[in-house]
Design a protein around this motif. Sequence first.
Motif, mmCIF file in Angstrom:
data_model
loop_
_atom_site.group_PDB
_atom_site.id
_atom_site.type_symbol
_atom_site.label_atom_id
_atom_site.label_comp_id
_atom_site.label_asym_id
_atom_site.label_seq_id
_atom_site.Cartn_x
_atom_site.Cartn_y
_atom_site.Cartn_z
ATOM 1 N N MET A 186 0.839 -1.213 0.000
ATOM 2 C CA MET A 186 0.000 0.000 0.000
ATOM 3 C C MET A 186 0.868 1.256 0.000
ATOM 4 O O MET A 186 1.922 1.300 0.593
ATOM 5 N N CYS A 187 0.379 2.261 -0.618
ATOM 6 C CA CYS A 187 1.159 3.467 -0.801
ATOM 7 C C CYS A 187 0.968 4.439 0.357
ATOM 8 O O CYS A 187 0.329 4.126 1.355
ATOM 9 N N GLY A 188 1.499 5.635 0.210
ATOM 10 C CA GLY A 188 1.352 6.642 1.247
ATOM 11 C C GLY A 188 0.991 7.984 0.653
ATOM 12 O O GLY A 188 1.356 8.288 -0.485
ATOM 13 N N ILE A 189 0.260 8.778 1.399
ATOM 14 C CA ILE A 189 -0.049 10.128 0.942
ATOM 15 C C ILE A 189 0.218 11.133 2.061
ATOM 16 O O ILE A 189 0.018 10.835 3.238
ATOM 17 N N VAL A 190 0.698 12.299 1.647
ATOM 18 C CA VAL A 190 1.051 13.350 2.600
ATOM 19 C C VAL A 190 0.571 14.686 2.034
ATOM 20 O O VAL A 190 0.675 14.922 0.825
ATOM 21 N N GLY A 191 0.057 15.540 2.888
ATOM 22 C CA GLY A 191 -0.311 16.883 2.451
ATOM 23 C C GLY A 191 0.124 17.894 3.483
ATOM 24 O O GLY A 191 0.187 17.591 4.684
ATOM 25 N N TYR A 192 0.453 19.083 3.027
ATOM 26 C CA TYR A 192 0.770 20.166 3.965
ATOM 27 C C TYR A 192 0.230 21.488 3.439
ATOM 28 O O TYR A 192 0.399 21.815 2.267
ATOM 29 N N THR A 193 -0.427 22.233 4.315
ATOM 30 C CA THR A 193 -0.758 23.630 4.030
ATOM 31 C C THR A 193 -0.542 24.422 5.312
ATOM 32 O O THR A 193 -0.925 23.961 6.391
ATOM 33 N N GLY A 194 0.122 25.564 5.226
ATOM 34 C CA GLY A 194 0.424 26.333 6.432
ATOM 35 C C GLY A 194 1.529 27.328 6.178
ATOM 36 O O GLY A 194 1.883 27.593 5.032
ATOM 37 N N PRO A 195 2.111 27.855 7.246
ATOM 38 C CA PRO A 195 3.098 28.922 7.086
ATOM 39 C C PRO A 195 4.486 28.437 6.660
ATOM 40 O O PRO A 195 5.310 29.230 6.211
#
Length: 179
Positions: A1-10
């Motif tokens: 199984m794969c992986g997912i990452v997200g980022y929103t911010g300063p």
Amino acid sequence: MCGIVGYTGPKQAYPIILKGLKRLEYRGYDSSGVALLKDGQLSVHKKKGKVAELEESLIGKNLDSNIGIGHTRWATHGEPSDRNAHPHTSANGRFAMIHNGIIENYALLKNELTSKGYTFTSDTDTEVLLNFIEFIQQNNNCNLEEALRIALKRVTGAYCILLVDRDDPQTIIAARKGS
Ligand code: GLU
């Protein structure tokens, strides 16, 4: 199984996403990629092989961004390749998406979209779902979140997805079912 990452911010998104992808490497994968959004421009970088290879290919590139998504892929629809790696970009270039899982009825959705003039640049079920979301967004003239809600009512399968919108510099939209 794969992986997912997200980022929103300063902070700068890329180093955080890269670190996240490295932490998820143990899950197994065949390719990786990131989409970064800056000043209304989406830049997508993806590569077959290890996260380290993606990282190396990006040395010296301008990766300045405070919002982005990253993915390690375990291919289910389409061979492991740069072309099939995530993120995918919607036909009009406005949305980028990463997806973990399988869209079981993707062939049906693909036929519908093809009959409406859509063409595809990958063999993935993911790109089909993304263009389906884009199609609904355009047809209903609604925001991405609403389009996603409507689209997912037609989808069978397991998924965890993250989406970014070129026209929304702060928001990551996420959805998950069975994945
Ligand atoms: N079904 C998608 C693909 O083949 C996602 C696979 C995954 O979970 O990494 O690209």
